[in-house]
Design a protein around this motif. Structure first.
Motif, mmCIF file in Angstrom:
data_model
loop_
_atom_site.group_PDB
_atom_site.id
_atom_site.type_symbol
_atom_site.label_atom_id
_atom_site.label_comp_id
_atom_site.label_asym_id
_atom_site.label_seq_id
_atom_site.Cartn_x
_atom_site.Cartn_y
_atom_site.Cartn_z
ATOM 1 N N ILE A 17 0.769 -1.206 -0.004
ATOM 2 C CA ILE A 17 -0.135 0.058 -0.067
ATOM 3 C C ILE A 17 0.854 1.365 0.079
ATOM 4 C CG2 ILE A 17 -1.810 1.130 1.257
ATOM 5 C CD1 ILE A 17 -1.585 -1.800 2.438
ATOM 6 N N ILE A 18 0.554 2.078 -1.031
ATOM 7 C CA ILE A 18 1.327 3.162 -1.072
ATOM 8 C C ILE A 18 0.192 4.357 -0.955
ATOM 9 C CG2 ILE A 18 2.832 4.579 -2.460
ATOM 10 C CD1 ILE A 18 3.390 2.070 -4.176
ATOM 11 N N ALA A 19 0.465 5.587 -0.181
ATOM 12 C CA ALA A 19 -0.269 6.629 -0.178
ATOM 13 C C ALA A 19 0.386 8.133 -0.107
ATOM 14 C CB ALA A 19 -1.096 6.501 1.106
ATOM 15 N N ALA A 20 -0.327 9.092 -0.570
ATOM 16 C CA ALA A 20 0.196 10.529 -0.459
ATOM 17 C C ALA A 20 0.406 10.847 0.830
ATOM 18 C CB ALA A 20 -0.593 11.351 -1.248
ATOM 19 N N SER A 21 1.603 11.598 1.161
ATOM 20 C CA SER A 21 1.554 12.056 2.624
ATOM 21 C C SER A 21 0.760 13.231 2.730
ATOM 22 C CB SER A 21 3.133 12.210 3.058
ATOM 23 O OG SER A 21 3.505 13.414 1.995
ATOM 24 N N GLY A 22 0.421 13.894 1.942
ATOM 25 C CA GLY A 22 -0.400 15.293 2.018
ATOM 26 C C GLY A 22 0.185 16.628 1.634
ATOM 27 N N ASN A 23 -0.748 17.263 1.289
ATOM 28 C CA ASN A 23 -0.570 18.829 1.333
ATOM 29 C C ASN A 23 -0.660 19.755 2.396
ATOM 30 O OD1 ASN A 23 0.489 18.221 -1.702
ATOM 31 N ND2 ASN A 23 -1.561 18.578 -2.460
ATOM 32 N N THR A 24 0.126 19.327 3.245
ATOM 33 C CA THR A 24 -0.155 19.738 4.820
ATOM 34 C C THR A 24 0.741 20.960 5.057
ATOM 35 O OG1 THR A 24 1.166 18.452 5.968
ATOM 36 C CG2 THR A 24 -1.310 17.759 5.637
ATOM 37 N N MET A 25 1.371 21.678 4.072
ATOM 38 C CA MET A 25 2.384 22.670 4.404
ATOM 39 C C MET A 25 3.254 22.609 5.548
ATOM 40 S SD MET A 25 1.075 25.097 2.203
ATOM 41 C CE MET A 25 1.366 26.805 2.999
ATOM 42 N N GLY A 26 4.030 21.356 5.572
ATOM 43 C CA GLY A 26 4.955 20.893 6.680
ATOM 44 C C GLY A 26 4.422 20.453 7.762
ATOM 45 N N LEU A 27 3.248 20.309 7.956
ATOM 46 C CA LEU A 27 2.491 19.555 8.969
ATOM 47 C C LEU A 27 2.659 17.906 9.100
ATOM 48 C CD1 LEU A 27 -0.210 22.027 9.711
ATOM 49 C CD2 LEU A 27 1.662 22.059 10.959
ATOM 50 N N SER A 28 1.688 17.661 9.697
ATOM 51 C CA SER A 28 1.855 15.865 9.982
ATOM 52 C C SER A 28 1.263 15.358 8.820
ATOM 53 C CB SER A 28 0.936 15.537 11.113
ATOM 54 O OG SER A 28 -0.401 15.770 10.940
ATOM 55 N N VAL A 29 1.791 13.942 8.480
ATOM 56 C CA VAL A 29 1.302 13.248 7.281
ATOM 57 C C VAL A 29 -0.002 12.619 7.486
ATOM 58 C CG1 VAL A 29 1.924 11.014 6.270
ATOM 59 C CG2 VAL A 29 3.868 12.461 7.190
ATOM 60 N N ASP A 30 -0.845 12.720 6.558
ATOM 61 C CA ASP A 30 -2.177 12.493 6.377
ATOM 62 C C ASP A 30 -2.236 10.654 6.325
ATOM 63 O OD1 ASP A 30 -3.142 14.845 5.817
ATOM 64 O OD2 ASP A 30 -3.396 14.525 3.758
ATOM 65 N N TYR A 31 -3.295 10.369 6.743
ATOM 66 C CA TYR A 31 -3.755 8.913 6.751
ATOM 67 C C TYR A 31 -4.403 8.566 5.431
ATOM 68 C CZ TYR A 31 -2.938 9.356 11.825
ATOM 69 O OH TYR A 31 -2.349 9.474 13.019
ATOM 70 N N PRO A 32 -3.930 7.456 4.705
ATOM 71 C CA PRO A 32 -3.435 6.338 5.438
ATOM 72 C C PRO A 32 -1.697 6.352 5.280
ATOM 73 C CG PRO A 32 -4.238 5.520 3.367
ATOM 74 C CD PRO A 32 -4.787 7.030 3.691
ATOM 75 N N ALA A 33 -1.375 7.252 4.782
ATOM 76 C CA ALA A 33 0.027 7.343 4.561
ATOM 77 C C ALA A 33 0.991 7.205 6.116
ATOM 78 C CB ALA A 33 0.385 8.564 3.938
ATOM 79 N N ASN A 34 0.234 7.582 7.077
ATOM 80 C CA ASN A 34 0.750 7.910 8.543
ATOM 81 C C ASN A 34 0.926 6.248 9.091
ATOM 82 O OD1 ASN A 34 2.280 9.095 10.585
ATOM 83 N ND2 ASN A 34 0.412 10.276 10.966
ATOM 84 N N TYR A 35 0.011 5.424 8.634
ATOM 85 C CA TYR A 35 0.284 3.955 9.282
ATOM 86 C C TYR A 35 1.621 3.561 8.959
ATOM 87 C CZ TYR A 35 -4.766 4.554 9.256
ATOM 88 O OH TYR A 35 -6.158 4.899 9.670
ATOM 89 N N GLU A 36 2.099 2.698 9.864
ATOM 90 C CA GLU A 36 3.353 2.078 9.767
ATOM 91 C C GLU A 36 3.294 1.159 8.594
ATOM 92 O OE1 GLU A 36 7.303 1.594 10.327
ATOM 93 O OE2 GLU A 36 6.162 2.850 11.598
ATOM 94 N N ASN A 37 2.213 0.273 8.400
ATOM 95 C CA ASN A 37 2.275 -0.659 7.111
ATOM 96 C C ASN A 37 2.045 -0.059 5.738
ATOM 97 O OD1 ASN A 37 -0.132 -0.033 7.678
ATOM 98 N ND2 ASN A 37 -0.635 -2.348 8.198
ATOM 99 N N VAL A 38 2.021 1.360 5.531
ATOM 100 C CA VAL A 38 1.919 1.813 4.292
ATOM 101 C C VAL A 38 3.041 2.951 3.756
ATOM 102 C CG1 VAL A 38 0.443 3.681 3.077
ATOM 103 C CG2 VAL A 38 -0.660 2.254 4.828
ATOM 104 N N LEU A 39 3.669 2.595 2.735
ATOM 105 C CA LEU A 39 4.345 3.423 2.121
ATOM 106 C C LEU A 39 4.007 4.819 1.931
ATOM 107 C CD1 LEU A 39 6.229 0.764 -0.180
ATOM 108 C CD2 LEU A 39 7.156 1.584 1.913
#
Length: 106
Positions: free
Chosen positions: A46-68
């Motif tokens: 599973i690969i997911a975009a980390s998000g366009n959060t302007m330097g803030l935390s990574v979105d879900y599901p990218a933030n899950y340990e078992n997701v690239l």
């Protein structure tokens, strides 16, 4: 959210090898996490975009340990100012990439 979970479950049922999720959610969702874990347990990458959060935390599901998680680099190969920071597994050039739109234009 229900459509995303349904898509993951469809992918499991149809024995796909890789799921790419090019969007994310700002908060953890139990149903999403369960579906991602089930896909991972079935050997799906599973690969997911980390998000366009302007330097803030990574979105879900990218933030899950078992997701690239993937992030965005600009033309100078620097982290894009819109990109999330935190759990980033890899980055690629993603700023001003020439692409089609939904109407067949560029």
């Amino acid at each position: 959210m229900e459509s995303v979970v349904d898509g993951i479950n469809w992918s499991i049922k149809n024995n796909v090898d890789v799921i790419n999720i090019s969007f994310g959610f700002s908060s953890d969702r139990e149903g999403l996490k369960k579906a991602i874990n089930k896909a991972y347990d079935n050997g799906i990458i599973i690969i997911a975009a980390s998000g366009n959060t302007m330097g803030l935390s990574v979105d879900y599901p990218a933030n899950y340990e078992n997701v690239l998680s993937k992030s965005s680099l600009n033309e100078d190969l620097q982290i894009d100012t819109y990109a999330a920071t935190g759990k980033i597994d890899y980055s690629e050039p993603s700023v001003d990439v020439y692409s089609t739109d939904r109407d067949g234009g560029y």
